[in-house]
Design a protein around this motif. Sequence first.
Motif, PDB file in Angstrom:
ATOM      1  N   HIS A 131      24.073  46.519  12.509  1.00 37.83           N
ATOM      2  CA  HIS A 131      23.353  47.531  13.106  1.00 37.83           C
ATOM      3  C   HIS A 131      23.987  48.673  13.545  1.00 37.83           C
ATOM      4  CE1 HIS A 131      25.111  44.709  16.315  1.00 37.83           C
ATOM      5  NE2 HIS A 131      25.020  45.585  17.079  1.00 37.83           N
ATOM      6  N   ASP A 132      25.515  48.278  13.463  1.00 36.74           N
ATOM      7  CA  ASP A 132      26.134  49.723  14.147  1.00 36.74           C
ATOM      8  C   ASP A 132      26.506  50.616  12.677  1.00 36.74           C
ATOM      9  OD1 ASP A 132      27.939  51.221  15.322  1.00 36.74           O
ATOM     10  OD2 ASP A 132      29.339  49.708  16.021  1.00 36.74           O
ATOM     11  N   ARG A 133      26.552  51.828  12.980  1.00 33.77           N
ATOM     12  CA  ARG A 133      27.002  52.793  11.965  1.00 33.77           C
ATOM     13  C   ARG A 133      28.390  52.388  11.442  1.00 33.77           C
ATOM     14  NH1 ARG A 133      25.185  58.728  13.370  1.00 33.77           N
ATOM     15  NH2 ARG A 133      26.176  58.831  10.907  1.00 33.77           N
ATOM     16  N   GLN A 134      29.456  51.939  12.473  1.00 38.15           N
ATOM     17  CA  GLN A 134      30.683  51.882  12.180  1.00 38.15           C
ATOM     18  C   GLN A 134      30.983  50.430  11.470  1.00 38.15           C
ATOM     19  OE1 GLN A 134      33.670  53.973  12.638  1.00 38.15           O
ATOM     20  NE2 GLN A 134      34.350  52.078  11.330  1.00 38.15           N
ATOM     21  N   THR A 135      31.559  50.157  10.558  1.00 41.37           N
ATOM     22  CA  THR A 135      31.804  48.896  10.164  1.00 41.37           C
ATOM     23  C   THR A 135      32.804  48.265  10.676  1.00 41.37           C
ATOM     24  OG1 THR A 135      31.394  49.809   7.563  1.00 41.37           O
ATOM     25  CG2 THR A 135      32.348  47.909   7.859  1.00 41.37           C
ATOM     26  N   ARG A 136      32.705  46.855  11.055  1.00 41.59           N
ATOM     27  CA  ARG A 136      33.676  46.183  11.779  1.00 41.59           C
ATOM     28  C   ARG A 136      33.874  44.866  10.920  1.00 41.59           C
ATOM     29  NH1 ARG A 136      34.203  48.519  16.968  1.00 41.59           N
ATOM     30  NH2 ARG A 136      32.784  49.973  17.422  1.00 41.59           N
ATOM     31  N   VAL A 137      35.061  44.418  11.168  1.00 39.69           N
ATOM     32  CA  VAL A 137      35.382  42.861  10.670  1.00 39.69           C
ATOM     33  C   VAL A 137      35.682  42.085  12.008  1.00 39.69           C
ATOM     34  CG1 VAL A 137      37.647  43.465  10.241  1.00 39.69           C
ATOM     35  CG2 VAL A 137      36.838  41.485   9.222  1.00 39.69           C
ATOM     36  N   ARG A 138      35.145  40.907  12.121  1.00 36.11           N
ATOM     37  CA  ARG A 138      35.301  40.126  13.279  1.00 36.11           C
ATOM     38  C   ARG A 138      36.325  39.272  12.761  1.00 36.11           C
ATOM     39  NH1 ARG A 138      34.647  35.028  15.170  1.00 36.11           N
ATOM     40  NH2 ARG A 138      34.323  35.057  17.695  1.00 36.11           N
ATOM     41  N   LEU A 139      37.748  38.865  13.636  1.00 35.99           N
ATOM     42  CA  LEU A 139      38.601  37.989  13.357  1.00 35.99           C
ATOM     43  C   LEU A 139      38.842  37.129  14.553  1.00 35.99           C
ATOM     44  CD1 LEU A 139      41.095  40.554  11.884  1.00 35.99           C
ATOM     45  CD2 LEU A 139      39.743  39.170  10.650  1.00 35.99           C
ATOM     46  N   GLN A 140      38.663  35.818  14.283  1.00 33.89           N
ATOM     47  CA  GLN A 140      38.855  34.936  15.547  1.00 33.89           C
ATOM     48  C   GLN A 140      40.297  35.145  16.225  1.00 33.89           C
ATOM     49  OE1 GLN A 140      38.149  30.706  14.499  1.00 33.89           O
ATOM     50  NE2 GLN A 140      39.575  29.973  16.108  1.00 33.89           N
ATOM     51  N   HIS A 144      36.037  42.356  17.148  1.00 31.78           N
ATOM     52  CA  HIS A 144      35.554  43.123  16.017  1.00 31.78           C
ATOM     53  C   HIS A 144      36.305  44.167  16.070  1.00 31.78           C
ATOM     54  CE1 HIS A 144      31.714  40.768  16.239  1.00 31.78           C
ATOM     55  NE2 HIS A 144      31.857  40.540  17.559  1.00 31.78           N
ATOM     56  N   VAL A 145      37.197  44.304  14.819  1.00 32.26           N
ATOM     57  CA  VAL A 145      37.964  45.400  14.678  1.00 32.26           C
ATOM     58  C   VAL A 145      37.394  46.548  13.788  1.00 32.26           C
ATOM     59  CG1 VAL A 145      40.053  46.177  13.749  1.00 32.26           C
ATOM     60  CG2 VAL A 145      39.736  43.629  14.727  1.00 32.26           C
ATOM     61  N   ARG A 146      37.375  47.670  13.879  1.00 30.42           N
ATOM     62  CA  ARG A 146      36.776  48.848  13.081  1.00 30.42           C
ATOM     63  C   ARG A 146      37.661  48.959  11.931  1.00 30.42           C
ATOM     64  NH1 ARG A 146      36.555  54.642  15.249  1.00 30.42           N
ATOM     65  NH2 ARG A 146      38.986  54.099  15.930  1.00 30.42           N
ATOM     66  N   VAL A 147      36.585  49.323  10.895  1.00 34.06           N
ATOM     67  CA  VAL A 147      37.149  49.289   9.539  1.00 34.06           C
ATOM     68  C   VAL A 147      36.856  50.872   9.038  1.00 34.06           C
ATOM     69  CG1 VAL A 147      37.119  48.402   7.241  1.00 34.06           C
ATOM     70  CG2 VAL A 147      36.811  47.038   9.120  1.00 34.06           C
ATOM     71  N   HIS A 148      37.873  51.648   8.309  1.00 35.83           N
ATOM     72  CA  HIS A 148      37.769  52.618   7.837  1.00 35.83           C
ATOM     73  C   HIS A 148      37.264  52.580   6.288  1.00 35.83           C
ATOM     74  CE1 HIS A 148      37.879  56.880   6.621  1.00 35.83           C
ATOM     75  NE2 HIS A 148      38.770  56.642   5.731  1.00 35.83           N
ATOM     76  N   ARG A 149      35.996  52.528   6.143  1.00 40.06           N
ATOM     77  CA  ARG A 149      35.316  51.679   4.849  1.00 40.06           C
ATOM     78  C   ARG A 149      34.998  53.138   4.086  1.00 40.06           C
ATOM     79  NH1 ARG A 149      29.959  48.586   3.883  1.00 40.06           N
ATOM     80  NH2 ARG A 149      29.143  50.527   4.529  1.00 40.06           N
ATOM     81  N   HIS A 150      36.002  53.418   3.239  1.00 38.04           N
ATOM     82  CA  HIS A 150      35.835  54.752   2.437  1.00 38.04           C
ATOM     83  C   HIS A 150      35.159  54.680   1.183  1.00 38.04           C
ATOM     84  CE1 HIS A 150      39.424  52.807   0.758  1.00 38.04           C
ATOM     85  NE2 HIS A 150      39.035  53.220  -0.204  1.00 38.04           N
ATOM     86  N   ARG A 151      34.450  53.391   0.963  1.00 40.35           N
ATOM     87  CA  ARG A 151      33.449  53.141  -0.343  1.00 40.35           C
ATOM     88  C   ARG A 151      32.923  51.931  -0.205  1.00 40.35           C
ATOM     89  NH1 ARG A 151      37.054  50.948  -5.398  1.00 40.35           N
ATOM     90  NH2 ARG A 151      38.584  49.529  -4.312  1.00 40.35           N
ATOM     91  N   PRO A 152      31.694  51.911  -0.825  1.00 38.18           N
ATOM     92  CA  PRO A 152      31.074  50.564  -0.843  1.00 38.18           C
ATOM     93  C   PRO A 152      31.614  49.516  -1.184  1.00 38.18           C
ATOM     94  CG  PRO A 152      30.144  52.076  -2.464  1.00 38.18           C
ATOM     95  CD  PRO A 152      31.036  53.035  -1.601  1.00 38.18           C
TER      96      PRO A 152
END
Length: 402
Positions: A131-140, A144-152
């Motif tokens: 639901h967030d515009r910023q992509t994140r990856v959750r690590l145990q 939730h860590v922000r990700v600089h997703r530069h491509r799909p």
Amino acid sequence: MMRAYKFLLRPTGRQEQALAGMLADHCSLYNGALQERRDAYRHVSKTTVRYGGQSAQLKEIRAFDPERQGRWSFSSQQATLRRLDRAFAAFFRRIKAGQAPGYPRFRSVGRFDTVVFPKDGDGCRWNSTPHDRQTRVRLQGVGHVRVHRHRPVRGRVKTISVKREGTRWYVILACDEVPAEPLPATGSIVGIDMGVRHFFTTSDGEHVANPSFLQAMADELAEAQRHLATFPKRTRQRTKKHRAAARKVATIHAKIRRQRLDHHHKRANELIRDHDVIAHEKLNTAGMTKSPEARADPQSTGGFLPNGAAAKAGLNRRILDAGWGLFFGILAQKAESAARRVIPVDARNTSRTCPTCGHVAKENRLTQAGFECTACGFTANADHVGALNVLSRAGLALCDVA
């Protein structure tokens, strides 16, 4: 197809500390498992410890140390133990093959830089906040860590890896069921000849410059390495200045690596976009960069004759700086995705064979750039001649397949 996507992480200060702690604890688990195997084999019973037995101990280890080992994903710890098991399997394979064994070694925290999560959703979650515009990856244990997703990201995410490179953190996604993206046919076939003066030369006569990133930063790198050499190589605790000096050297190497990777991707994209079939030499880079053997002087006990090691070392450095093997791998991956074809051909005598009459002689190439056939007098650039011969051999390979 299967593809890997690598994205830069942008953790907060606390998340970065947690990531560093995760690497340190997995490194401790790896070293402890290695020590157990060593001790078991050294015992009079010569007991063999395998992955299954060590994995079964994880439940007790996590319960005994909940503040450290108990914080992290169970599956990621199993992946770390599998990593050690693969190291031992490779060790025994090399022994059977008669190669240098290379017994698995203990890892320092600075050299243990990757943690693998075998399954998306088990201890990790890609795109954990859709639901967030910023992509994140959750690590145990991290959050939730922000990700600089530069491509799909295409396909289905199978495994997630977290890697530290210098002061940067990256997430690597291994995906399968990635759809191909075929490009329209161009009807063009090209051969390329790799070199150190020019990165490669095409059969159309185009020369692509070799940027020589390592050579461009050689002075800065040498100065940083000289400063690092003033500190002791082996010490229990590095000082702040010592850590800064090591970080400086690592930062320069990382910059060179990123520049080289960016260059290779761009050149490979150009070839894939403009040609249906790309032929290149099948090069043994490891063999080409071997140091010459020492030549004993029969007239002097313990003396040696000149063997050109200094000049060969300079050539080896330029070959490794060019990164031909890395480029071929990138080219093959992009060709598969774009429905193009890459053909490696035999590299022997490609720059000594006349493309007009087929005469092969060492004397045909008297200089690095000049080619003159001793049979028919044909003259051209030696790299262009090599590319033409690569193209002709690729044509023969296509005829054999047809």
